[in-house]
Design a protein around this motif. Sequence first.
Motif, short mmCIF file in Angstrom:
data_model
loop_
_atom_site.label_atom_id
_atom_site.label_comp_id
_atom_site.label_asym_id
_atom_site.label_seq_id
_atom_site.Cartn_x
_atom_site.Cartn_y
_atom_site.Cartn_z
N ILE A 1 -5.14 1.74 6.57
CA ILE A 1 -4.52 1.47 5.28
C ILE A 1 -4.98 0.11 4.76
O ILE A 1 -5.04 -0.87 5.49
N ARG A 2 -5.31 0.09 3.47
CA ARG A 2 -5.72 -1.15 2.82
C ARG A 2 -4.71 -1.53 1.74
O ARG A 2 -4.13 -0.66 1.10
N ASN A 3 -4.55 -2.82 1.53
CA ASN A 3 -3.64 -3.29 0.50
C ASN A 3 -4.07 -2.80 -0.88
O ASN A 3 -5.27 -2.63 -1.15
N ASN A 4 -3.09 -2.59 -1.75
CA ASN A 4 -3.33 -2.17 -3.13
C ASN A 4 -4.14 -0.88 -3.21
O ASN A 4 -5.00 -0.71 -4.07
N SER A 5 -3.85 0.04 -2.29
CA SER A 5 -4.51 1.34 -2.32
C SER A 5 -3.50 2.42 -1.96
O SER A 5 -2.49 2.15 -1.32
N ARG A 6 -3.81 3.63 -2.37
CA ARG A 6 -2.95 4.77 -2.07
C ARG A 6 -3.77 5.84 -1.37
O ARG A 6 -4.78 6.32 -1.92
N ALA A 61 0.87 -1.18 0.00
CA ALA A 61 0.00 0.00 0.00
C ALA A 61 0.90 1.22 0.00
O ALA A 61 2.11 1.14 0.26
N GLU A 62 0.31 2.38 -0.31
CA GLU A 62 1.08 3.62 -0.38
C GLU A 62 0.36 4.73 0.37
O GLU A 62 -0.86 4.74 0.47
N VAL A 63 1.14 5.67 0.87
CA VAL A 63 0.60 6.89 1.48
C VAL A 63 1.40 8.07 0.95
O VAL A 63 2.63 8.08 1.05
N PHE A 64 0.71 9.02 0.35
CA PHE A 64 1.34 10.24 -0.16
C PHE A 64 0.87 11.40 0.71
O PHE A 64 -0.32 11.70 0.77
N LEU A 65 1.81 12.06 1.37
CA LEU A 65 1.49 13.20 2.23
C LEU A 65 2.21 14.43 1.72
O LEU A 65 3.41 14.38 1.39
N ARG A 66 1.49 15.55 1.67
CA ARG A 66 2.08 16.83 1.28
C ARG A 66 1.94 17.83 2.42
O ARG A 66 0.89 17.92 3.06
N ILE A 67 3.01 18.59 2.66
CA ILE A 67 2.98 19.71 3.62
C ILE A 67 3.39 20.95 2.83
O ILE A 67 4.58 21.23 2.67
N PRO A 68 2.42 21.72 2.32
CA PRO A 68 2.73 22.85 1.44
C PRO A 68 3.16 24.11 2.19
O PRO A 68 2.66 25.19 1.95
N GLU A 69 4.08 23.95 3.13
CA GLU A 69 4.57 25.08 3.92
C GLU A 69 6.09 25.01 3.98
O GLU A 69 6.68 23.95 3.86
N GLN A 70 6.72 26.16 4.17
CA GLN A 70 8.16 26.17 4.34
C GLN A 70 8.53 25.64 5.71
O GLN A 70 7.87 25.94 6.70
N GLY A 71 9.57 24.83 5.76
CA GLY A 71 10.00 24.26 7.03
C GLY A 71 10.60 22.89 6.84
O GLY A 71 10.51 22.29 5.76
N ASP A 99 5.32 0.30 -0.03
CA ASP A 99 5.49 -1.03 0.59
C ASP A 99 4.98 -1.06 2.02
O ASP A 99 5.65 -1.57 2.93
N LEU A 100 3.81 -0.51 2.24
CA LEU A 100 3.20 -0.49 3.56
C LEU A 100 2.27 -1.69 3.75
O LEU A 100 1.62 -2.13 2.80
N SER A 101 2.21 -2.17 4.97
CA SER A 101 1.27 -3.24 5.30
C SER A 101 -0.10 -2.64 5.59
O SER A 101 -0.23 -1.50 6.03
N SER A 102 -1.13 -3.44 5.35
CA SER A 102 -2.49 -2.97 5.61
C SER A 102 -2.78 -2.99 7.11
O SER A 102 -2.10 -3.65 7.89
N GLY A 103 -3.81 -2.25 7.49
CA GLY A 103 -4.22 -2.19 8.89
C GLY A 103 -4.18 -0.77 9.42
O GLY A 103 -4.02 0.19 8.67
N ARG A 104 -4.34 -0.63 10.71
CA ARG A 104 -4.30 0.68 11.36
C ARG A 104 -2.84 1.01 11.68
O ARG A 104 -2.19 0.34 12.48
N VAL A 105 -2.35 2.07 11.05
CA VAL A 105 -0.93 2.42 11.13
C VAL A 105 -0.81 3.83 11.71
O VAL A 105 -1.43 4.77 11.20
N PRO A 106 0.00 4.01 12.76
CA PRO A 106 0.17 5.35 13.35
C PRO A 106 1.03 6.24 12.47
O PRO A 106 1.99 5.79 11.84
N ILE A 107 0.69 7.52 12.43
CA ILE A 107 1.47 8.51 11.71
C ILE A 107 1.74 9.68 12.65
O ILE A 107 0.85 10.11 13.39
#
Length: 290
Positions: A140-145, A84-94, A116-124
Amino acid sequence: MKRIFTICAVLSGLLFFAQEAGKAGELLKNEASKNEMGASKDKTEASKNNNSGNSGFRNPNNQNNQNRRPTNPNYQWNQNYGYAEVFLRIPEQGYFNVELGDQSISNNSGKYRFFDLSSGRVPIAIYDNGYLIYRTTLNIRNNSRLVLDFFTNKGLYLLDSYPIQNDYYGFNNWNDVWNNPYANSGNNGNINYPNVMDNQTFQQFMSAMKKDAWFDDKKITFINQQGRHAMFTSDQIAVLVKDLSFDKNKITLAKSLFSKCVDKQKYFIVGDALDFDSSRRNLMDFISNN
């Protein structure tokens, strides 16, 4: 009357559909306590580790062997941890550090892409210059972004979830994956929106609906279920709305699909699929407030 509706809708699109922090996505609750947010990253980690009975090491089971390596390491060439994948954006300077499960990314580019993330409840957890400022849990679910935006003064927003198919990313520019949920891409001209149905797929979608659903309620259920992970154009939504029999059902569907539209600036096309002027005004008011 239709001309007036068209002009108003276009003006509304120019005023209300610009990309803006906190105007798209689902806000995820910050689970970090005030005490944690006031401490540096090192102190936060130490506190968590002390509470679990170890001396500050991330992996307490290896405290006594942290500097040792096995003589014959056991290599795992084809271990499948899930995908699985997670795309995070922080549109600020820093300079931010983002920890997701057992992965960590630090940079000042504002883009954090986890694979390459595993499915399930994942802390961020998100740190700003070493200080914890946000923590929550992702489902997070498998085969999802999962696609997210984070704003230090507003919070973490889940913009959307997309299925991953054959490593096809479905966009021409990396920024599109974040910008498209706002219906505001950085590209001009033809835009390859994630998961928008092409004409052939849409025709197949319509054929399947007409085969399995005869009445308005069944059609609406079919559209909501089958189109859960798809995006539509204004033209496609107009066809779906026009296919319904009763205007009250048409206005309901037109409103529910607004969030799934990739070209909201053209949503006045959907108004033409409604039967009554009152319904068009109803839709225009809804658009203006969303």
